[in-house]
Design a protein around this motif. Structure first.
Motif, PDB file in Angstrom:
ATOM      1  N   PHE A  14       0.612  -1.424  -0.376  1.00  0.00           N
ATOM      2  CA  PHE A  14      -0.076   0.092  -0.049  1.00  0.00           C
ATOM      3  C   PHE A  14       0.777   1.346  -0.322  1.00  0.00           C
ATOM      4  CE2 PHE A  14      -2.235   3.450   2.367  1.00  0.00           C
ATOM      5  CZ  PHE A  14      -3.555   2.874   1.617  1.00  0.00           C
ATOM      6  N   GLU A  19      -1.243  12.179   3.002  1.00  0.00           N
ATOM      7  CA  GLU A  19      -2.957  11.994   3.675  1.00  0.00           C
ATOM      8  C   GLU A  19      -3.406  12.579   3.111  1.00  0.00           C
ATOM      9  OE1 GLU A  19      -1.503  10.829   8.300  1.00  0.00           O
ATOM     10  OE2 GLU A  19      -1.260  13.017   7.642  1.00  0.00           O
ATOM     11  N   ALA A  50      -5.758   5.129  -6.493  1.00  0.00           N
ATOM     12  CA  ALA A  50      -6.873   5.467  -5.648  1.00  0.00           C
ATOM     13  C   ALA A  50      -6.594   6.940  -6.207  1.00  0.00           C
ATOM     14  CB  ALA A  50      -6.703   5.086  -4.388  1.00  0.00           C
ATOM     15  N   ASN A  51      -7.632   7.569  -4.409  1.00  0.00           N
ATOM     16  CA  ASN A  51      -7.598   9.442  -5.061  1.00  0.00           C
ATOM     17  C   ASN A  51      -5.923   9.682  -4.644  1.00  0.00           C
ATOM     18  OD1 ASN A  51     -10.203   9.450  -5.377  1.00  0.00           O
ATOM     19  ND2 ASN A  51      -9.940   8.910  -3.013  1.00  0.00           N
ATOM     20  N   SER A  53      -2.858   7.751  -2.872  1.00  0.00           N
ATOM     21  CA  SER A  53      -2.574   5.969  -2.762  1.00  0.00           C
ATOM     22  C   SER A  53      -2.843   5.736  -3.424  1.00  0.00           C
ATOM     23  CB  SER A  53      -3.498   5.914  -1.362  1.00  0.00           C
ATOM     24  OG  SER A  53      -4.643   5.554  -1.462  1.00  0.00           O
ATOM     25  N   MET A 149     -10.696   7.378  -8.978  1.00  0.00           N
ATOM     26  CA  MET A 149     -10.491   6.390  -7.960  1.00  0.00           C
ATOM     27  C   MET A 149     -11.789   5.639  -8.733  1.00  0.00           C
ATOM     28  SD  MET A 149     -10.120   5.184  -3.992  1.00  0.00           S
ATOM     29  CE  MET A 149     -10.614   3.667  -4.104  1.00  0.00           C
ATOM     30  N   PHE A 152     -14.216   0.630  -5.016  1.00  0.00           N
ATOM     31  CA  PHE A 152     -15.655   0.406  -3.569  1.00  0.00           C
ATOM     32  C   PHE A 152     -16.330  -0.946  -4.253  1.00  0.00           C
ATOM     33  CE2 PHE A 152     -19.719   0.886  -1.530  1.00  0.00           C
ATOM     34  CZ  PHE A 152     -19.984   1.228   0.145  1.00  0.00           C
ATOM     35  N   LYS A 173     -19.523  12.232   5.953  1.00  0.00           N
ATOM     36  CA  LYS A 173     -20.137  11.011   5.218  1.00  0.00           C
ATOM     37  C   LYS A 173     -21.780  10.799   6.364  1.00  0.00           C
ATOM     38  CE  LYS A 173     -15.985   8.888   3.747  1.00  0.00           C
ATOM     39  NZ  LYS A 173     -15.306   8.551   4.028  1.00  0.00           N
TER      40      LYS A 173
ATOM     41  N   ALA B 234      -9.832  13.891   3.944  1.00  0.00           N
ATOM     42  CA  ALA B 234      -9.944  12.500   4.732  1.00  0.00           C
ATOM     43  C   ALA B 234     -11.554  12.200   5.335  1.00  0.00           C
ATOM     44  CB  ALA B 234      -8.923  12.452   5.541  1.00  0.00           C
ATOM     45  N   ASN B 240     -11.072   8.170   9.805  1.00  0.00           N
ATOM     46  CA  ASN B 240     -11.001   8.302   8.509  1.00  0.00           C
ATOM     47  C   ASN B 240      -9.896   8.816   7.698  1.00  0.00           C
ATOM     48  OD1 ASN B 240     -14.162  10.902   8.889  1.00  0.00           O
ATOM     49  ND2 ASN B 240     -14.406   8.201   8.465  1.00  0.00           N
ATOM     50  N   ILE B 241      -9.600   8.158   6.959  1.00  0.00           N
ATOM     51  CA  ILE B 241      -8.506   8.370   5.812  1.00  0.00           C
ATOM     52  C   ILE B 241      -9.263   9.077   4.815  1.00  0.00           C
ATOM     53  CG2 ILE B 241      -7.189   6.600   7.059  1.00  0.00           C
ATOM     54  CD1 ILE B 241      -7.602   4.661   4.444  1.00  0.00           C
ATOM     55  N   THR B 242      -8.627   9.327   3.649  1.00  0.00           N
ATOM     56  CA  THR B 242      -8.526   9.877   1.850  1.00  0.00           C
ATOM     57  C   THR B 242      -8.447   8.415   1.555  1.00  0.00           C
ATOM     58  OG1 THR B 242      -7.401  12.276   2.025  1.00  0.00           O
ATOM     59  CG2 THR B 242      -8.015  10.942   0.175  1.00  0.00           C
ATOM     60  N   ASP B 243     -10.031   8.377   1.279  1.00  0.00           N
ATOM     61  CA  ASP B 243     -10.886   7.377   0.289  1.00  0.00           C
ATOM     62  C   ASP B 243      -9.135   6.357  -1.126  1.00  0.00           C
ATOM     63  OD1 ASP B 243     -12.907   8.588   1.095  1.00  0.00           O
ATOM     64  OD2 ASP B 243     -14.044   6.949   0.569  1.00  0.00           O
ATOM     65  N   ALA B 244      -9.008   4.389  -0.225  1.00  0.00           N
ATOM     66  CA  ALA B 244      -8.314   4.822  -0.280  1.00  0.00           C
ATOM     67  C   ALA B 244      -8.657   2.939  -0.715  1.00  0.00           C
ATOM     68  CB  ALA B 244      -6.812   4.100   0.302  1.00  0.00           C
ATOM     69  N   GLY B 269     -12.639  -0.399  -1.436  1.00  0.00           N
ATOM     70  CA  GLY B 269     -11.474   0.593  -1.000  1.00  0.00           C
ATOM     71  C   GLY B 269     -13.091   1.781  -0.367  1.00  0.00           C
ATOM     72  N   GLY B 270     -11.792   2.389  -0.096  1.00  0.00           N
ATOM     73  CA  GLY B 270     -12.867   3.517   1.005  1.00  0.00           C
ATOM     74  C   GLY B 270     -12.737   4.341   1.959  1.00  0.00           C
ATOM     75  N   GLY B 271     -13.279   4.708   2.915  1.00  0.00           N
ATOM     76  CA  GLY B 271     -12.426   6.106   4.308  1.00  0.00           C
ATOM     77  C   GLY B 271     -12.229   5.495   4.986  1.00  0.00           C
ATOM     78  N   TYR B 272     -11.846   3.845   5.655  1.00  0.00           N
ATOM     79  CA  TYR B 272     -11.893   3.848   6.750  1.00  0.00           C
ATOM     80  C   TYR B 272     -10.032   3.462   7.429  1.00  0.00           C
ATOM     81  CZ  TYR B 272     -16.110   4.254   8.421  1.00  0.00           C
ATOM     82  OH  TYR B 272     -18.059   4.614   8.328  1.00  0.00           O
TER      83      TYR B 272
END
Lengths: 291, 324
Positions: A14, A19, A50-51, A53, A149, A152, A173, B234, B240-244, B269-272
């Motif tokens: 990864f 960040e 991804a966005n 990363s 990205m 999901f 969210k 994020a 939370n993280i920037t969705d990865a 992926g997702g934001g956790y």
């Protein structure tokens, strides 16, 4: 920008470019994943940008994780010097904002929301300082968005607004994720828009719905016959607000097999964009409207 | 000649070894949660190890055969019954045209693999017959099996014979408590040293939300975060993280409360944030965990993970040799 590398068990690496989200981080992620693909490193099985990363899945029976890590670090040096330029396409996505289906759904999950007395879009408009929902829709649909990205589930695009940071929309969210989201909901979480490709759970705020399918496992939709997933990272999207009548007409056209999304081939340069955001966006729109 | 589904069980799906190559689009690898059990079941009936079979969760289906075949049931201890007569698990047995295969109550584990000689020959999607219901891919028209379905079989393999059995000591089930080895990493630095220690000290329990996408665990202490300014994009919650991207087996802990281990049908992926990843050698075990099973996470390093992976490959080879 210096990347942070970490192992995801014995089969993944990864790589966090940054960040925080930015187009710079996205371009680094995209160019590094392209470089990994071109390098044809032995043992690589999945390359997932991804966005801000990316992630590489590999078979550790074929390449030792430490060797895989060394290969990626070597590519980082090359990616740093790559020009942030992309041959891509801009696509117009019709959106029926404040539609009855996402409204019905959001009403069912009010107790999981920050503001149970407002709809998702009313809440988003208010906390972003817009006087009315109409002004908010104008902002959401005014500038283009980058698909930063895809993932999901089932080809869901994450989209990043192509404006300077002070103008960027930010919405948290849901407090707790919903168990239901209508298919093709246009959502929002953090600094990202998304389109829910299929019905299911979700935590993003719901603003509207598009009549345009973006995932078709049966590959019957006219523009999804070659491949079942519509979006890829680097695509540029322009939302187009539509009425109920236009929505119904588009749905009928999709069913009849005559709907074709409006799109055009474009070249995007991050340097040009940073030098003149509104001017670059205007040129993208010219290309779209000529297409 | 098909196999007719009379009853489907709870969540019986067609699975093979999955569809690699589409995770970057949010389409997961999928396939049998317990890979070793699927491979063994196929070996017992003379199929290729990656042939499509049925994965039954907790409750078995009822199936009517319209041609002769060999069947083997592996993984969870879910005893098969042929016209009401109990048959051994992890053993190939003959089924004649007209006979009905049903199942007794689950004795141990969570997922049984039902391989039929010839393999289930439904149309592949993106190179696999594995059922991925969220994306409506594979299986029977993109879903699990239902009463009234007729499951087509492939050609009977040459030279297949019933009566082979996987020796007891080669069958793998989780211990009590179950132990899952985890390589710390990803966003491990986001929690305090005390939380890092506590995660591995506590005994967790499998929650009711445990399926092909992921397994949730409860009962351990809430993880304490290291303070930070939320990075742009994020989100405000410290988890939370920037969705990865999410690795298979990665352990995410939304709000620091209940860890979720992503499995074969992972969201890509997702934001956790995630605190580490269950090693590849222990992924099969998760598929056999029932809700409420006490579970310990064991901290390991990469050398241990690779040694465990090698050991699993050798265990599979031993089964191949025993059945050859």
């Amino acid at each position: 920008m210096s990347c942070r590398y970490t192992f995801g068990g014995d089969e993944h690496i990864f790589v966090e470019v940054d960040e925080a989200m930015s187009l710079e981080a996205f371009f680094t992620s995209l160019s590094m994943t392209n470089a990994v693909r071109e390098a044809k490193i032995k043992g690589v099985t999945e390359i997932c940008p991804a966005n801000a990363s990316f992630q590489i899945k590999f078979n550790p029976d074929e390449i030792h994780p430490d060797d895989m890590l060394a290969e990626l670090k070597r590519l980082e040096a090359t990616a740093d010097t790559a020009e942030a330029k992309l041959d891509t396409r801009i696509i117009e996505i019709p959106v029926y904002y404040q539609d009855p289906w996402t409204h019905e759904t959001l009403m069912r999950f009010r107790e999981r929301h920050q503001d149970p007395n407002a709809s998702d879009i009313e809440y988003a408009a208010r906390i972003n300082g817009y006087d009315s929902v109409q002004d908010f829709i104008k902002a959401h649909s005014g500038a283009p968005w980058f698909v930063s990205m895809v993932g999901f589930v089932s080809g869901l695009p994450f989209l990043y607004q192509m404006v300077d940071r002070p103008r960027q929309i930010q919405v948290p969210k849901y407090l707790r994720p919903r168990t239901d989201t209508p298919k093709l909901t246009v959502g929002y979480g953090g600094s990202f828009s998304c389109i829910y490709s299929v019905r299911g759970a979700g935590g993003y705020q719901m603003f509207g719905i598009t009549p345009m399918p973006i995932f078709d496992p049966e590959q019957k939709v006219s523009y999804l016959k070659d491949f079942m997933v519509f979006f890829k990272p680097g695509d540029i999207v322009k939302w187009k607000p539509i009425s109920r009548e236009e929505y119904d007409a588009d749905v009928a056209a999709v069913e009849a097999g005559t709907f074709m999304p409006r799109m055009a081939e474009v070249t995007f340069s991050l340097d040009d964009f940073n030098a003149d955001i509104d001017g670059t966006n205007a040129k993208l729109m010219e290309a779209l409207n000529a297409g | 000649m098909p196999v007719n589904v009379i009853s489907a069980g709870i969540a019986t799906t067609i699975q093979d070894l999955g569809r690699p190559g589409y995770y970057h689009l949010g389409i997961p690898l999928g396939g049998a949660m317990d890979r070793l059990a699927l491979r063994a079941a196929n070996m017992l009936v003379g199929n290729d190890e990656g042939a499509a079979a049925l994965e039954a969760v907790f409750v078995g289906p009822e199936l009517e055969f319209t041609e002769d075949a060999i069947v083997a049931v592996t993984g969870a201890e879910l005893p098969p019954k042929l016209d009401g007569q109990i048959q051994p698990t992890w053993t190939g047995f003959e089924v004649k045209a007209g006979q009905t295969l049903s199942f007794d109550f689950l004795k141990n584990g969570a997922r049984a693999y039902i391989a039929i000689s010839g393999g289930i020959d439904t149309p592949p999607a993106l190179g696999s017959r594995s059922t991925y219901a969220i994306g409506a891919l594979g299986g029977v028209e993109g879903r699990g099996i239902q009463p009234g379905d007729a499951l087509p079989l492939g050609a009977q393999p040459a030279g297949a014979s019933a009566g082979k059995s996987v020796p007891d000591e080669m069958r793998r089930m989780p211990g009590k408590p179950a132990e899952l080895r985890v390589l710390p990493g990803l966003y491990w630095h986001r929690i305090t040293e005390a939380a890092q220690k506590g995660f591995f000290e506590d005994t967790w329990k499998v929650a009711n939300e445990a399926d092909r996408m992921g397994y949730r665990f409860q009962g351990g202490r809430v993880l304490e975060f290291v303070d930070r300014e939320p990075p742009f994009g994020a989100g405000a919650d410290p988890s939370n993280i920037t969705d990865a991207c999410y690795p298979y087996g990665s352990v995410q802990v939304p709000s620091g409360t209940e860890p979720i281990v992503l499995h074969r049908d992972a969201v890509s992926g997702g934001g956790y944030f995630m605190i580490g990843t269950v090693i590849s050698a222990d992924m099969d075990l998760i598929g056999q965990l029932q809700p409420h099973t006490p579970t310990r996470f064991i901290k390991v390093d990469m050398d241990t993970a690779l040694a465990a992976r090698k050991e699993r490959a050798e265990a599979l080879d031993a089964i191949r040799q025993a059945l050859a």
